[in-house]
Enzyme design. Structure first.
Site, PDB file in Angstrom:
ATOM      1  CD1 TRP A 324      -3.019  -1.417   0.833  1.00  0.00           C
ATOM      2  CD2 TRP A 324      -1.506  -2.456   2.046  1.00  0.00           C
ATOM      3  NE1 TRP A 324      -3.464  -2.769   0.980  1.00  0.00           N
ATOM      4  CE2 TRP A 324      -2.711  -3.311   1.580  1.00  0.00           C
ATOM      5  CE3 TRP A 324      -0.442  -2.727   2.654  1.00  0.00           C
ATOM      6  CZ2 TRP A 324      -2.660  -4.696   2.103  1.00  0.00           C
ATOM      7  CZ3 TRP A 324      -0.443  -4.382   3.274  1.00  0.00           C
ATOM      8  CH2 TRP A 324      -1.540  -5.188   2.945  1.00  0.00           C
ATOM      9  CG  ASP A 325       3.640   4.412  -1.076  1.00  0.00           C
ATOM     10  OD1 ASP A 325       4.893   4.333  -0.510  1.00  0.00           O
ATOM     11  OD2 ASP A 325       3.582   5.541  -1.923  1.00  0.00           O
ATOM     12  CE1 TYR A 326      -1.619   3.241   3.599  1.00  0.00           C
ATOM     13  CE2 TYR A 326      -1.977   0.876   4.615  1.00  0.00           C
ATOM     14  CZ  TYR A 326      -2.539   1.986   4.027  1.00  0.00           C
ATOM     15  OH  TYR A 326      -3.980   2.348   3.887  1.00  0.00           O
ATOM     16  CG  ASP A 327       7.295   4.637   2.021  1.00  0.00           C
ATOM     17  OD1 ASP A 327       7.010   3.383   1.749  1.00  0.00           O
ATOM     18  OD2 ASP A 327       7.691   5.403   1.115  1.00  0.00           O
ATOM     19  CE  LYS A 352       3.404   7.295   3.184  1.00  0.00           C
ATOM     20  NZ  LYS A 352       4.021   7.105   1.989  1.00  0.00           N
TER      21      LYS A 352
END
Length: 645
Positions: A324-327, A352
């Site tokens: 999910w691009d939850y950096d 995030k």
């Protein structure tokens, strides 16, 4: 005559004290990005307080000439002035998006020196931004307290530069003629956040665009000698050795070729414990993990590393097998956690997803309960989403966790309903799909790089929160041209080629763009400022932050909030200062209840975190106002300081 003089001196001193003016000329610096090395972003200053904040006026303005510097390039399309200055020895030091460095007199805003690393802006840069510089020795380093200060500058083109703080000249004995090449042996990386300084060690991460292929550059974190620039250690968040306990959490023939999981945000330091706290990110590519099946340690984690050796002490993964691009975009916040009268060294992790985790600083063990909960499965051939994800069991979740169609008119709402009904959505951690999925919270947060601040007096953890949804669709590489030929939404969407995988990524958000700005398709508020009471484990308050619709046309607009980029600070004066919103205002809120105390328009977008300091008995609050090319706020080149008249 003497008695009368003494009377007036005493009277005037009392007047100043009652109005919050410090009678001492003692200076109060802001020596690191988050003020302290652990990023609390709290100042003990209270000259500016809830009683007089409405009197704040512009004290001085400095212009960098950055827009002129971009001429002949397309840098302005990506540029974002996100820097937070540091203040030491009566001098403000900060970087522009192109990594030019300025030093100003902190009282007057006049230029003392400028350094230009001559970054070539026509190269392929994922981001054109710099959140600031670091100072060696750090303010807590007693052993080197008398050493001449150095400004440590990370650059967009992957260099680490040491400057003499007094002159702005490169220190020849550091690296090669004052610089270390961070790209050597790694590849095309940038650095957009200031490095951590701990003793004589500089710890630096990297930034990269990670959706174009799966085998991206390695997201190594490295430590360098602050005096010589010599490499001390290097740590890869993706285990490459079978001896590493995390190696078995990466499965598949190509798993060891995976790149990224880099630390592009701010790294925190605890010198007393010889620890740095590294926020790692999603492996490449962000939205498809078929080439890297498994839990994927130590990606999307907070990792505590022994600063002197580079050895991992503990790790806590915020997202398993990130799709999910939850950096971990926010700086890990180091603070003393007081619960039931007991003080414990802690790390606050804002994500995030809008989740906040409170961990023991020495062990990584959660100080507040964390549950592993079932989450939706993936239906994409080749993908295996992790069956569970960690959730804070007691702290409130921030951000958008329920998607409802919305429109400013009935017609706009109908368009939103049609769009949402065509997409898959099963709550948080809905995986990307071939049909298209709603990702809420989106990769913009929740809590993004803006991060959190902490008020130790009240025990309030304060953060700005985004409440928008993204849409993610994976398209089979074969037949891609046919799939997008007549689909205008797909043609307009952002594309990630994800080379080396079977799928191409298309990403957009649940809003549309028009001449009037953004037309939102999910229910407001779209941006808030929130405070969590860590003593009680409850949401103390949450208020809308800024506006995106014209209040003259939409009377409720100020209740709807705004997407925000740029964080908040808190002070002993009972105030939270923040800009960040898309409406171009700088604001102060009351720490105790979130009520708005002061607001003023900025000359350009304020997508940065402010700072405050006291010099010669006068407190200043400073914000970078240069806008954000990708978000579309007004561009500029201003550093603005405010003070009481």
């Amino acid at each position: 005559m003497m008695k009368r003089t003494l009377f007036w001196i005493t009277y005037f001193a009392g007047f100043l004290a009652l109005n919050g003016f410090a009678q001492s000329t003692q200076n109060q610096e802001w020596p690191a990005y988050g003020n302290d090395p652990g990023g609390m972003r709290y100042s003990p200053l209270k000259q500016i307080n809830t009683e007089n904040v409405k009197q704040l006026r512009v004290a001085w303005t400095f212009r960098t000439g950055e827009l002129e510097h971009y001429k002949g390039t397309d840098a302005s399309e990506k540029a974002a002035f996100e820097a937070t200055p540091v203040m030491v020895d009566g001098m403000l030091v900060f970087s522009t998006p192109s990594t030019r460095v300025f030093a100003l007199d902190a009282a007057t805003g006049t230029k003392k020196w400028k350094y230009d690393p001559d970054v070539y802006l026509r190269q392929d840069l994922s981001e054109v931004t710099s959140r600031g510089v670091s100072i060696w020795p750090s303010a807590t380093d007693k052993a080197n307290a008398r050493a001449p200060k150095r400004v440590i500058v990370p650059t967009l083109d992957g260099r680490l530069i040491a400057l003499d703080a007094a002159t702005g000249k490169p220190i020849a004995s550091f690296g090669k003629n004052g610089a270390v090449d961070l790209r050597q042996g790694v590849g095309n990386i940038s650095v957009t956040s200031p490095p951590a300084i701990i003793g004589n060690t500089i710890v630096v991460g990297s930034s990269m665009g990670d959706n174009q292929r799966f085998n991206y550059e390695r997201g190594v974190v490295r430590a360098y000698d602050a005096l010589t620039g010599q490499l001390r250690w290097s740590w890869d968040p993706i285990p490459r050795s079978r001896k590493d306990p995390g190696f078995k959490t990466w499965k598949g023939d190509n798993a060891t070729q995976t790149g990224a999981a880099n630390a592009w945000s701010v790294i925190s330091a605890d010198a007393d414990r010889d620890l740095v706290f590294v926020p790692t990110t999603s492996p490449s590519p962000d939205y498809y993990g078929g080439e890297r099946l498994g839990q994927n340690l130590y990606a999307s984690s907070i990792v505590a590393i022994r600063a002197s050796t580079g050895k991992v002490v503990w790790h806590f993964q915020t997202v398993h097998h990130d799709l999910w691009d939850y950096d971990n975009a926010a700086q890990p916040l180091l603070f003393t956690f007081n619960r039931d009268g007991k003080d414990t060294p802690a790390v606050a992790v804002g994500t995030k997803m809008g989740h906040v985790f409170i961990l023991h600083r020495e062990t990584g063990v959660p100080l507040l309960p964390v549950d592993e909960r079932p989450v939706p499965a993936s239906n994409v051939p080749g993908e295996e989403a992790h069956l569970t994800q960690p959730f804070p069991a007691t702290l409130p979740a921030l951000g958008l966790h329920k998607v409802e169609a919305w429109g400013a008119t009935l017609a706009e709402k109908a368009v939103a309903e049609k769009r949402i009904s065509a997409l898959e959505y099963n709550g948080i951690f809905t995986p990307p799909s071939l049909k298209g999925s709603i990702i809420a919270p989106s990769n913009v947060g929740g809590i993004n790089w803006s991060g959190m601040c902490y008020d130790p007096e009240s025990g309030l953890l304060i953060t700005n929160v985004n409440r928008i949804a993204a849409t993610i669709r994976l398209l089979p590489r074969e037949g891609l041209a046919v799939a997008v030929k007549d689909d205008q939404e797909l043609l307009r969407s952002e594309t990630g080629f994800q080379a080396g995988t079977p799928y191409v990524l298309k990403r957009s958000y649940l809003f549309t763009k028009s001449e009037q700005g953004l037309s939102m398709q999910t229910a407001p508020p779209w941006g808030t400022l929130a405070a969590i009471n860590l003593k009680k484990g409850t949401l103390e308050w949450e208020v809308p932050l800024g506006f995106m619709y014209n209040p003259a046309q939409y009377p409720e607009a100020k209740k709807w909030g705004s997407i925000s980029l740029g964080g908040a600070i808190t002070t002993a004066g009972g105030l939270v200062f923040i800009a960040a919103s898309l409406d171009g205002h700088f604001r102060a809120f009351k720490t105790g209840d979130g009520s708005l105390q002061w607001e003023i328009p900025l000359p350009a977008g304020g997508q940065a975190t402010p700072m405050t300091y006291q010099l010669n008995g006068k407190q200043y609050v400073v914000i970078a106002a240069g806008g954000h090319g990708k978000v579309g706020t007004k561009l500029g080149d201003y550093l603005v300081a405010y003070a009481l008249p």
